[in-house]
Design a protein around this motif. Sequence first.
Motif, mmCIF file in Angstrom:
data_model
loop_
_atom_site.group_PDB
_atom_site.id
_atom_site.type_symbol
_atom_site.label_atom_id
_atom_site.label_comp_id
_atom_site.label_asym_id
_atom_site.label_seq_id
_atom_site.Cartn_x
_atom_site.Cartn_y
_atom_site.Cartn_z
ATOM 1 N N ASP A 156 0.685 -1.089 -0.081
ATOM 2 C CA ASP A 156 0.011 0.143 -0.012
ATOM 3 C C ASP A 156 0.948 1.469 -0.010
ATOM 4 O O ASP A 156 0.453 2.292 -0.351
ATOM 5 N N GLN A 157 2.215 1.387 0.321
ATOM 6 C CA GLN A 157 3.114 2.296 0.476
ATOM 7 C C GLN A 157 3.426 2.807 -1.249
ATOM 8 O O GLN A 157 4.129 3.407 -1.112
ATOM 9 N N ILE A 158 3.219 1.943 -2.056
ATOM 10 C CA ILE A 158 3.689 1.882 -3.618
ATOM 11 C C ILE A 158 2.396 3.013 -4.187
ATOM 12 O O ILE A 158 1.375 2.261 -4.394
ATOM 13 N N PRO A 159 3.148 3.737 -4.792
ATOM 14 C CA PRO A 159 2.154 4.546 -5.652
ATOM 15 C C PRO A 159 1.653 4.219 -6.875
ATOM 16 O O PRO A 159 2.572 3.365 -7.529
ATOM 17 N N LEU A 160 0.423 4.020 -7.267
ATOM 18 C CA LEU A 160 -0.140 3.495 -8.502
ATOM 19 C C LEU A 160 -0.149 4.398 -9.756
ATOM 20 O O LEU A 160 -0.796 4.270 -10.734
ATOM 21 N N ASP A 161 0.085 5.654 -9.481
ATOM 22 C CA ASP A 161 -0.138 6.854 -10.466
ATOM 23 C C ASP A 161 1.174 7.194 -11.269
ATOM 24 O O ASP A 161 2.146 6.290 -11.171
ATOM 25 N N ALA A 162 1.218 8.266 -11.843
ATOM 26 C CA ALA A 162 2.462 8.573 -12.483
ATOM 27 C C ALA A 162 3.572 8.566 -12.050
ATOM 28 O O ALA A 162 4.830 8.838 -12.505
ATOM 29 N N SER A 163 3.579 8.677 -10.381
ATOM 30 C CA SER A 163 4.686 9.011 -9.772
ATOM 31 C C SER A 163 5.476 7.637 -9.487
ATOM 32 O O SER A 163 6.779 7.669 -9.137
ATOM 33 N N ASN A 164 4.705 6.495 -9.812
ATOM 34 C CA ASN A 164 5.512 5.236 -9.655
ATOM 35 C C ASN A 164 6.720 5.208 -10.848
ATOM 36 O O ASN A 164 6.494 5.592 -11.835
ATOM 37 N N LEU A 165 7.774 4.673 -10.279
ATOM 38 C CA LEU A 165 9.088 4.528 -10.895
ATOM 39 C C LEU A 165 8.972 3.862 -12.410
ATOM 40 O O LEU A 165 9.565 4.197 -13.283
ATOM 41 N N ALA A 166 8.189 2.799 -12.126
ATOM 42 C CA ALA A 166 8.006 1.948 -13.509
ATOM 43 C C ALA A 166 7.124 2.862 -14.475
ATOM 44 O O ALA A 166 7.538 2.783 -15.785
ATOM 45 N N ALA A 167 5.982 3.545 -14.086
ATOM 46 C CA ALA A 167 5.316 4.312 -14.854
ATOM 47 C C ALA A 167 6.071 5.545 -15.546
ATOM 48 O O ALA A 167 5.978 5.716 -16.496
ATOM 49 N N ARG A 168 6.979 6.088 -14.667
ATOM 50 C CA ARG A 168 7.683 6.980 -15.084
ATOM 51 C C ARG A 168 8.859 6.615 -16.198
ATOM 52 O O ARG A 168 8.899 7.200 -17.307
ATOM 53 N N ALA A 169 9.137 5.471 -16.142
ATOM 54 C CA ALA A 169 10.246 4.868 -16.997
ATOM 55 C C ALA A 169 9.216 4.410 -18.567
ATOM 56 O O ALA A 169 9.993 4.850 -19.601
ATOM 57 N N ALA A 170 7.983 3.882 -18.237
ATOM 58 C CA ALA A 170 7.354 3.754 -19.594
ATOM 59 C C ALA A 170 7.057 4.721 -20.318
ATOM 60 O O ALA A 170 7.164 4.955 -21.616
ATOM 61 N N THR A 171 6.700 6.068 -19.633
ATOM 62 C CA THR A 171 6.477 7.484 -20.234
ATOM 63 C C THR A 171 7.575 8.096 -20.845
ATOM 64 O O THR A 171 7.460 8.560 -21.913
ATOM 65 N N LEU A 172 8.810 7.796 -20.097
ATOM 66 C CA LEU A 172 10.082 8.237 -20.672
ATOM 67 C C LEU A 172 10.353 7.506 -22.014
ATOM 68 O O LEU A 172 10.824 8.113 -23.216
ATOM 69 N N LEU A 173 10.310 6.177 -21.995
ATOM 70 C CA LEU A 173 10.556 5.549 -23.180
ATOM 71 C C LEU A 173 9.601 5.793 -24.401
ATOM 72 O O LEU A 173 9.920 5.733 -25.399
ATOM 73 N N ALA A 174 8.279 6.078 -23.963
ATOM 74 C CA ALA A 174 7.310 6.528 -25.062
ATOM 75 C C ALA A 174 7.598 7.651 -25.709
ATOM 76 O O ALA A 174 7.709 7.778 -27.112
ATOM 77 N N ASP A 175 8.360 8.542 -24.917
ATOM 78 C CA ASP A 175 8.602 9.995 -25.557
ATOM 79 C C ASP A 175 9.672 9.921 -26.521
ATOM 80 O O ASP A 175 9.957 10.321 -27.539
ATOM 81 N N LEU A 176 10.746 8.714 -26.166
ATOM 82 C CA LEU A 176 11.764 8.620 -26.878
ATOM 83 C C LEU A 176 11.579 7.483 -27.995
ATOM 84 O O LEU A 176 12.556 7.580 -29.128
ATOM 85 N N SER A 177 10.419 6.679 -28.185
ATOM 86 C CA SER A 177 10.360 5.927 -29.097
ATOM 87 C C SER A 177 9.535 6.270 -30.229
ATOM 88 O O SER A 177 8.696 7.251 -30.247
ATOM 89 N N GLU A 178 9.935 5.936 -31.533
ATOM 90 C CA GLU A 178 9.132 6.406 -32.807
ATOM 91 C C GLU A 178 7.789 5.900 -32.470
ATOM 92 O O GLU A 178 6.557 6.639 -33.044
ATOM 93 N N THR A 179 7.289 4.776 -32.010
ATOM 94 C CA THR A 179 6.185 4.310 -32.095
ATOM 95 C C THR A 179 5.711 3.778 -30.408
ATOM 96 O O THR A 179 6.791 3.040 -29.969
#
Length: 324
Positions: free
Chosen positions: A80-103
């Motif tokens: 319950d201490q792990i955020p499930l929103d955009a601040s989750n480090l895994a979510a941040r990783a996916a967002t960052l990679l999406a920004d850098l990926s062509e598709t």
Amino acid sequence: MVAGRTAGLHGIGPRAVRVKAPGKINVSLRVGPLREDGYHSVASVYLAVSLYEEVTARVTEDAGVTVTVNGQGSLNLPLDQIPLDASNLAARAATLLADLSETSTGVHLDITKRVPVAGGMGGGSADAAATLLACDALWNSGFSRDELAKIAVDLGADVPFALVGGTAVGLGVGDQLTPAISKTPLHWVLVTSAFGLSTPDVYRTLDDLRTAGGNEPLEPPEMDPKILGAMRAGDARGLADLLHNDLQLAALELAPELKDVLQTGVDAGALAGIVSGSGPTVAFLADGADHAVEIEALIASTGLQTAVVHGPAHGARIVTDFVA
Ligand code: ATP
């Protein structure tokens, strides 16, 4: 949140990819002065251990990143201490990679946690590393391991190591990695705590203690080369005398009960004990696999929560991908 075309949604790429990434122990962590960018320079000897996070990245119809977390393994983790929103480090990783990926596509990340939460073992960093690798495969982004490690730095100092795994020396903020050889496994007993410690709080406490004591370091720290010799030789007894963590003093200041934990492990026959990273997890070095099991039984009999691990363990790795 995630832009781009939906390459994997109706295409031939995998619709889901599962990746494992390891937690870590800092066998040695020397902390230098606070830098202008707000980080400390460190000299760290990382050891990846056999406690793996798993992230399954799945293409979704909707755009954006969603996260779920579940726990597995012997440790009772406070999910319950792990955020499930955009601040989750895994979510941040996916967002960052999406920004850098062509598709890219919308993606759901299902995280299976085994590494203690806020425990000083880089669990969130392992989730981020696993996510980078999973999304790279999901979206056919085509980044090399080296490129992913460079991208990983933006997510946190420990994320590149979770990608690389094994044993490595980390300089800079811990992100400038040089892999080191250590073939013979080292066996450890971990003692986890019911509470977490915030890494920034632990660094701040170290700064305060150093200021109060008038012993602030001026130069970036150096690593004792004898450590790598002992690790290369798998010499647990030699290594026991070399374990070092500058953050331990600060972790003990914030959580004095860890002194009793350290004593319990030594009383149980561990070669040495050390707070892992910013704590509060304590790692005890054993003289082989059987010895680790013996120590664990003794420590667990005092009511503490324990796990036996070994390292070096491999870095982030794809376990399965499926088109389904
Ligand atoms: P560090 O890498 O700073 O040593 P740690 O191992 O002590 O970290 P983590 O479990 O990685 O601790 O997480 C620290 C905090 O980060 C948690 O308390 C939580 O609020 C937040 N966090 C964000 N994403 C995650 C994640 N995927 N898993 C765990 N914690 C996360």
